[in-house]
Design a protein around this motif. Structure first.
Motif, short mmCIF file in Angstrom:
data_model
loop_
_atom_site.label_atom_id
_atom_site.label_comp_id
_atom_site.label_asym_id
_atom_site.label_seq_id
_atom_site.Cartn_x
_atom_site.Cartn_y
_atom_site.Cartn_z
N GLU A 274 45.84 43.55 31.90
CA GLU A 274 44.45 43.11 31.71
C GLU A 274 44.19 41.84 32.52
N VAL A 275 45.12 40.87 32.43
CA VAL A 275 44.96 39.61 33.17
C VAL A 275 45.15 39.82 34.67
N SER A 276 46.20 40.57 35.03
CA SER A 276 46.51 40.75 36.45
C SER A 276 45.43 41.55 37.17
N ASN A 277 44.88 42.56 36.52
CA ASN A 277 43.80 43.32 37.17
C ASN A 277 42.59 42.45 37.41
N GLY A 278 42.26 41.60 36.44
CA GLY A 278 41.13 40.70 36.62
C GLY A 278 41.38 39.70 37.73
N ALA A 279 42.63 39.18 37.79
CA ALA A 279 42.97 38.20 38.83
C ALA A 279 42.94 38.84 40.21
N LEU A 280 43.46 40.05 40.33
CA LEU A 280 43.44 40.74 41.61
C LEU A 280 42.01 40.99 42.07
N HIS A 281 41.16 41.40 41.14
CA HIS A 281 39.77 41.66 41.49
C HIS A 281 39.08 40.37 41.95
N ALA A 282 39.32 39.28 41.22
CA ALA A 282 38.67 38.01 41.55
C ALA A 282 39.14 37.47 42.90
N THR A 283 40.46 37.52 43.15
CA THR A 283 40.98 36.99 44.41
C THR A 283 40.57 37.88 45.58
N ARG A 284 40.54 39.18 45.36
CA ARG A 284 40.11 40.08 46.44
C ARG A 284 38.65 39.84 46.79
N ALA A 285 37.82 39.62 45.77
CA ALA A 285 36.40 39.37 46.00
C ALA A 285 36.19 38.04 46.73
N ALA A 286 36.96 37.02 46.35
CA ALA A 286 36.81 35.71 46.99
C ALA A 286 37.18 35.78 48.46
N ILE A 287 38.27 36.48 48.77
CA ILE A 287 38.69 36.62 50.17
C ILE A 287 37.69 37.45 50.95
N GLY A 288 37.15 38.49 50.30
CA GLY A 288 36.14 39.32 50.96
C GLY A 288 34.89 38.54 51.31
N ARG A 289 34.44 37.67 50.38
CA ARG A 289 33.25 36.85 50.65
C ARG A 289 33.52 35.86 51.78
N PHE A 290 34.71 35.27 51.78
CA PHE A 290 35.07 34.31 52.82
C PHE A 290 35.04 34.98 54.20
N LYS A 291 35.62 36.15 54.29
CA LYS A 291 35.66 36.86 55.58
C LYS A 291 34.27 37.26 56.03
N ALA A 292 33.42 37.63 55.07
CA ALA A 292 32.06 38.03 55.42
C ALA A 292 31.24 36.83 55.90
N ASP A 293 31.44 35.67 55.26
CA ASP A 293 30.67 34.48 55.62
C ASP A 293 31.01 33.96 57.01
N PHE A 294 32.26 34.15 57.41
CA PHE A 294 32.70 33.57 58.68
C PHE A 294 32.92 34.62 59.77
N ARG A 295 32.45 35.85 59.52
CA ARG A 295 32.60 36.90 60.54
C ARG A 295 31.67 36.57 61.70
N PRO A 296 32.17 36.60 62.95
CA PRO A 296 31.30 36.30 64.10
C PRO A 296 30.13 37.27 64.16
N ARG A 297 28.94 36.73 64.36
CA ARG A 297 27.74 37.56 64.46
C ARG A 297 27.38 37.75 65.94
#
Length: 302
Positions: A274-297
Protein backbone atom coordinates in the motif's frame (compact mmCIF):
# COMPACT_ATOMS: atom_id res chain seq x y z
CA UNK A 1 25.87 -15.49 11.32
CA UNK A 2 23.40 -17.87 9.68
CA UNK A 3 25.15 -20.52 7.64
CA UNK A 4 24.46 -20.28 3.88
CA UNK A 5 22.29 -22.87 2.20
CA UNK A 6 23.65 -26.42 2.21
CA UNK A 7 25.21 -27.36 -1.16
CA UNK A 8 22.97 -29.16 -3.64
CA UNK A 9 23.62 -30.28 -7.25
CA UNK A 10 22.05 -26.95 -8.29
CA UNK A 11 24.27 -24.69 -6.21
CA UNK A 12 27.46 -26.74 -5.85
CA UNK A 13 29.26 -24.95 -8.68
CA UNK A 14 28.45 -21.52 -7.26
CA UNK A 15 29.62 -22.62 -3.81
CA UNK A 16 32.99 -23.79 -5.16
CA UNK A 17 33.51 -20.53 -7.05
CA UNK A 18 32.45 -18.46 -4.06
CA UNK A 19 34.87 -19.98 -1.55
CA UNK A 20 37.77 -20.31 -4.00
CA UNK A 21 39.50 -17.00 -3.13
CA UNK A 22 39.51 -17.81 0.59
CA UNK A 23 40.99 -21.31 0.29
CA UNK A 24 44.59 -22.19 0.99
CA UNK A 25 46.78 -22.63 -2.13
CA UNK A 26 46.62 -26.44 -1.88
CA UNK A 27 42.85 -26.43 -1.37
CA UNK A 28 42.49 -24.11 -4.38
CA UNK A 29 44.16 -26.78 -6.52
CA UNK A 30 41.48 -29.27 -5.46
CA UNK A 31 38.69 -26.75 -6.03
CA UNK A 32 39.96 -25.87 -9.51
CA UNK A 33 40.03 -29.55 -10.44
CA UNK A 34 36.39 -29.76 -9.35
CA UNK A 35 35.53 -26.80 -11.57
CA UNK A 36 37.64 -27.89 -14.56
CA UNK A 37 36.82 -31.61 -14.62
CA UNK A 38 34.00 -32.53 -12.22
CA UNK A 39 33.30 -35.85 -13.93
CA UNK A 40 36.85 -37.07 -13.32
CA UNK A 41 36.73 -35.97 -9.69
CA UNK A 42 33.41 -37.78 -9.22
CA UNK A 43 35.01 -40.99 -10.53
CA UNK A 44 38.24 -40.65 -8.55
CA UNK A 45 38.97 -42.16 -5.18
CA UNK A 46 40.54 -39.86 -2.64
CA UNK A 47 43.90 -41.54 -3.28
CA UNK A 48 43.59 -41.00 -7.02
CA UNK A 49 42.60 -37.35 -6.57
CA UNK A 50 45.49 -36.84 -4.17
CA UNK A 51 47.91 -38.11 -6.79
CA UNK A 52 46.32 -36.08 -9.60
CA UNK A 53 46.29 -32.84 -7.62
CA UNK A 54 49.57 -33.27 -5.80
CA UNK A 55 47.83 -32.53 -2.50
CA UNK A 56 47.33 -34.63 0.62
CA UNK A 57 44.20 -36.63 1.37
CA UNK A 58 43.72 -34.47 4.46
CA UNK A 59 43.60 -31.36 2.23
CA UNK A 60 40.93 -32.98 0.07
CA UNK A 61 38.81 -33.82 3.10
CA UNK A 62 39.18 -30.29 4.47
CA UNK A 63 38.19 -28.83 1.09
CA UNK A 64 35.08 -31.01 1.02
CA UNK A 65 34.14 -29.82 4.50
CA UNK A 66 34.66 -26.17 3.58
CA UNK A 67 32.20 -26.75 0.74
CA UNK A 68 29.64 -28.00 3.26
CA UNK A 69 30.08 -31.77 3.06
CA UNK A 70 30.99 -34.15 5.86
CA UNK A 71 33.70 -35.73 3.74
CA UNK A 72 35.01 -36.51 0.28
CA UNK A 73 32.52 -39.34 -0.34
CA UNK A 74 29.60 -36.95 0.01
CA UNK A 75 31.28 -34.47 -2.34
CA UNK A 76 31.73 -37.20 -4.96
CA UNK A 77 28.04 -38.11 -4.69
CA UNK A 78 27.03 -34.47 -5.16
CA UNK A 79 29.27 -34.13 -8.22
CA UNK A 80 27.80 -37.32 -9.69
CA UNK A 81 24.28 -36.03 -9.07
CA UNK A 82 25.16 -32.70 -10.69
CA UNK A 83 26.47 -34.52 -13.77
CA UNK A 84 23.35 -36.73 -13.90
CA UNK A 85 21.06 -33.67 -13.88
CA UNK A 86 23.15 -31.86 -16.49
CA UNK A 87 24.43 -29.33 -13.95
CA UNK A 88 27.96 -30.59 -13.61
CA UNK A 89 29.26 -30.70 -17.15
CA UNK A 90 32.22 -28.65 -18.27
CA UNK A 91 29.96 -26.49 -20.44
CA UNK A 92 28.36 -25.22 -17.25
CA UNK A 93 31.51 -25.06 -15.19
CA UNK A 94 33.83 -23.47 -17.72
CA UNK A 95 31.95 -21.04 -19.98
CA UNK A 96 35.11 -20.02 -21.80
CA UNK A 97 37.52 -17.26 -20.95
CA UNK A 98 37.97 -14.24 -23.19
CA UNK A 99 41.11 -14.05 -25.29
CA UNK A 100 42.74 -10.88 -26.69
CA UNK A 101 42.12 -12.01 -30.27
CA UNK A 102 38.50 -13.14 -29.83
CA UNK A 103 36.19 -11.70 -32.50
CA UNK A 104 33.37 -9.54 -31.19
CA UNK A 105 30.88 -12.29 -31.99
CA UNK A 106 32.68 -14.53 -29.46
CA UNK A 107 32.87 -11.67 -26.97
CA UNK A 108 29.09 -11.28 -27.18
CA UNK A 109 28.51 -15.02 -26.78
CA UNK A 110 30.96 -15.53 -23.91
CA UNK A 111 29.97 -12.48 -21.90
CA UNK A 112 26.28 -13.29 -22.35
CA UNK A 113 26.89 -16.85 -21.25
CA UNK A 114 28.87 -15.76 -18.18
CA UNK A 115 26.25 -13.21 -17.14
CA UNK A 116 23.42 -15.72 -17.57
CA UNK A 117 25.37 -18.26 -15.55
CA UNK A 118 26.00 -15.74 -12.76
CA UNK A 119 22.26 -15.11 -12.54
CA UNK A 120 21.48 -18.84 -12.56
CA UNK A 121 24.11 -19.63 -9.92
CA UNK A 122 22.92 -16.81 -7.65
CA UNK A 123 19.31 -17.97 -7.84
CA UNK A 124 20.32 -21.59 -7.19
CA UNK A 125 22.25 -20.92 -4.01
CA UNK A 126 20.18 -18.13 -2.45
CA UNK A 127 18.17 -19.25 0.57
CA UNK A 128 14.54 -17.99 0.53
CA UNK A 129 14.56 -18.12 4.34
CA UNK A 130 17.65 -15.93 4.57
CA UNK A 131 16.21 -13.52 2.00
CA UNK A 132 12.96 -13.38 3.94
CA UNK A 133 14.78 -12.42 7.13
CA UNK A 134 16.58 -9.59 5.33
CA UNK A 135 13.37 -8.36 3.71
CA UNK A 136 11.65 -8.37 7.10
CA UNK A 137 14.45 -6.39 8.73
CA UNK A 138 14.50 -3.76 5.97
CA UNK A 139 10.71 -3.49 5.91
CA UNK A 140 10.64 -2.48 9.57
CA UNK A 141 13.84 -0.40 9.58
CA UNK A 142 14.01 3.25 10.64
CA UNK A 143 16.97 3.72 8.30
CA UNK A 144 18.90 1.61 5.79
CA UNK A 145 22.55 2.39 5.05
CA UNK A 146 24.34 0.62 2.22
CA UNK A 147 28.14 0.55 1.94
CA UNK A 148 30.21 -0.34 -1.14
CA UNK A 149 33.15 0.95 -3.19
CA UNK A 150 34.09 0.79 -6.89
CA UNK A 151 31.73 -1.57 -8.77
CA UNK A 152 30.08 -2.60 -5.51
CA UNK A 153 29.53 1.09 -4.80
CA UNK A 154 27.35 1.27 -7.90
CA UNK A 155 25.31 -1.62 -6.53
CA UNK A 156 25.02 0.15 -3.16
CA UNK A 157 23.69 3.28 -4.88
CA UNK A 158 21.21 1.22 -6.90
CA UNK A 159 19.87 -0.41 -3.73
CA UNK A 160 19.49 2.88 -1.88
CA UNK A 161 17.78 4.49 -4.87
CA UNK A 162 15.30 1.63 -5.19
CA UNK A 163 14.40 1.65 -1.50
CA UNK A 164 14.07 5.43 -1.53
CA UNK A 165 11.57 5.19 -4.39
CA UNK A 166 9.21 3.15 -2.20
CA UNK A 167 9.38 5.48 0.77
CA UNK A 168 12.20 4.08 2.89
CA UNK A 169 14.95 6.20 4.41
CA UNK A 170 17.90 4.69 2.52
CA UNK A 171 21.39 6.05 1.92
CA UNK A 172 24.42 4.77 -0.01
CA UNK A 173 27.99 5.48 1.09
CA UNK A 174 30.98 4.90 -1.19
CA UNK A 175 33.48 6.88 0.89
CA UNK A 176 34.98 5.07 3.90
CA UNK A 177 35.04 8.16 6.14
CA UNK A 178 31.39 8.97 5.50
CA UNK A 179 30.47 5.30 5.86
CA UNK A 180 32.12 5.13 9.28
CA UNK A 181 30.43 8.38 10.32
CA UNK A 182 27.08 6.91 9.35
CA UNK A 183 27.72 3.50 10.89
CA UNK A 184 28.53 4.67 14.41
CA UNK A 185 25.31 6.71 14.51
CA UNK A 186 23.03 3.78 13.64
CA UNK A 187 20.73 2.33 16.29
CA UNK A 188 18.95 -0.95 17.00
CA UNK A 189 16.23 -1.32 14.39
CA UNK A 190 18.36 0.22 11.66
CA UNK A 191 19.85 -1.93 8.89
CA UNK A 192 23.36 -1.75 7.42
CA UNK A 193 24.12 -3.55 4.14
CA UNK A 194 27.70 -4.19 3.03
CA UNK A 195 28.36 -4.98 -0.63
CA UNK A 196 31.72 -6.56 -1.48
CA UNK A 197 32.63 -9.21 -4.02
CA UNK A 198 35.54 -10.59 -1.99
CA UNK A 199 34.10 -9.74 1.40
CA UNK A 200 37.51 -8.41 2.43
CA UNK A 201 37.29 -4.74 1.37
CA UNK A 202 38.38 -2.64 4.40
CA UNK A 203 36.25 0.34 3.30
CA UNK A 204 33.16 -1.86 3.66
CA UNK A 205 34.30 -4.23 6.39
CA UNK A 206 35.06 -1.63 9.06
CA UNK A 207 31.80 0.34 8.69
CA UNK A 208 29.89 -2.94 8.91
CA UNK A 209 31.75 -3.86 12.10
CA UNK A 210 30.88 -0.48 13.59
CA UNK A 211 27.25 -0.78 12.50
CA UNK A 212 27.00 -4.12 14.28
CA UNK A 213 28.54 -2.67 17.45
CA UNK A 214 25.98 0.15 17.29
CA UNK A 215 23.19 -2.44 17.35
CA UNK A 216 22.07 -2.29 13.72
CA UNK A 217 21.00 -5.40 11.81
CA UNK A 218 23.87 -6.24 9.45
CA UNK A 219 23.57 -7.79 5.99
CA UNK A 220 26.37 -8.88 3.65
CA UNK A 221 26.06 -9.22 -0.13
CA UNK A 222 29.20 -11.06 -1.18
CA UNK A 223 30.58 -13.81 -3.38
CA UNK A 224 32.52 -15.35 -0.51
CA UNK A 225 30.54 -17.02 2.30
CA UNK A 226 33.77 -17.53 4.27
CA UNK A 227 34.92 -13.92 4.10
CA UNK A 228 35.52 -11.53 6.98
CA UNK A 229 32.43 -9.58 5.92
CA UNK A 230 30.27 -12.70 6.12
CA UNK A 231 31.67 -13.43 9.58
CA UNK A 232 30.73 -10.03 11.04
CA UNK A 233 27.23 -9.87 9.55
CA UNK A 234 24.06 -11.37 10.93
CA UNK A 235 22.71 -12.19 7.46
CA UNK A 236 24.59 -13.22 4.33
CA UNK A 237 23.22 -13.15 0.77
CA UNK A 238 25.62 -14.94 -1.58
CA UNK A 239 26.12 -13.60 -5.09
CA UNK A 240 27.90 -15.51 -7.86
CA UNK A 241 30.18 -14.40 -10.67
CA UNK A 242 33.05 -16.02 -12.54
CA UNK A 243 36.25 -13.99 -12.83
CA UNK A 244 37.96 -14.02 -16.22
CA UNK A 245 40.91 -12.24 -17.80
CA UNK A 246 38.90 -9.27 -19.03
CA UNK A 247 36.19 -9.42 -16.36
CA UNK A 248 37.76 -9.11 -12.89
CA UNK A 249 35.89 -10.36 -9.86
CA UNK A 250 34.11 -7.12 -8.96
CA UNK A 251 32.73 -6.71 -12.49
CA UNK A 252 31.83 -10.37 -12.85
CA UNK A 253 29.77 -10.27 -9.66
CA UNK A 254 27.98 -6.99 -10.36
CA UNK A 255 25.10 -8.57 -12.28
CA UNK A 256 24.46 -11.09 -9.50
CA UNK A 257 24.68 -8.41 -6.81
CA UNK A 258 22.12 -6.33 -8.69
CA UNK A 259 19.92 -9.42 -8.92
CA UNK A 260 20.01 -9.78 -5.13
CA UNK A 261 19.14 -6.09 -4.78
CA UNK A 262 16.10 -6.68 -7.01
CA UNK A 263 15.05 -9.68 -4.90
CA UNK A 264 15.22 -7.56 -1.76
CA UNK A 265 13.45 -4.61 -3.38
CA UNK A 266 10.54 -6.68 -4.69
CA UNK A 267 10.21 -8.50 -1.35
CA UNK A 268 10.05 -5.23 0.57
CA UNK A 269 7.63 -3.71 -1.96
CA UNK A 270 5.36 -6.74 -1.57
CA UNK A 271 5.25 -6.44 2.22
CA UNK A 272 4.57 -2.71 2.08
CA UNK A 273 2.41 -2.74 -1.05
CA UNK A 274 0.00 0.00 0.00
CA UNK A 275 2.79 2.43 0.95
CA UNK A 276 5.19 1.40 -1.80
CA UNK A 277 2.59 1.64 -4.56
CA UNK A 278 1.68 5.13 -3.43
CA UNK A 279 5.34 6.15 -3.25
CA UNK A 280 6.09 4.76 -6.70
CA UNK A 281 3.10 6.59 -8.16
CA UNK A 282 4.08 9.87 -6.49
CA UNK A 283 7.75 9.71 -7.50
CA UNK A 284 6.90 8.67 -11.05
CA UNK A 285 4.47 11.57 -11.36
CA UNK A 286 7.01 14.07 -9.98
CA UNK A 287 9.68 12.94 -12.43
CA UNK A 288 7.17 13.00 -15.28
CA UNK A 289 6.17 16.60 -14.48
CA UNK A 290 9.81 17.66 -14.25
CA UNK A 291 10.63 16.17 -17.65
CA UNK A 292 7.56 17.77 -19.20
CA UNK A 293 8.36 21.22 -17.77
CA UNK A 294 11.92 21.22 -19.08
CA UNK A 295 11.38 19.44 -22.41
CA UNK A 296 12.82 21.61 -25.23
CA UNK A 297 10.04 23.25 -27.22
CA UNK A 298 10.26 23.72 -30.96
CA UNK A 299 10.94 27.32 -31.97
CA UNK A 300 8.26 29.10 -33.90
CA UNK A 301 9.31 30.33 -37.36
CA UNK A 302 10.10 34.06 -37.33
Amino acid sequence: MTDPQRPTPENLVARVRGVLPSLTPSAQIVARLILDDPATVARSTITELSAASGTSEATIVRTARVLGFSGYSQLRLALAAAAATGRGGTDRLVPGDLAPDDPLSDVIAKVTRAEAQAISDTAAQLSPEQLGEVVGAITGARRVDVYGVAASGLVAMDMAQKLLRIGLSAHAFTDAHLALTSAVLLKPGDVAVGVSCTGETPDVLEPMRQAGLAGATTVAITNNPRSALAEVCGHVLISAGRETTFRPGALASRISQLLIVDYVFVGVAQRTSEVSNGALHATRAAIGRFKADFRPRARRPS
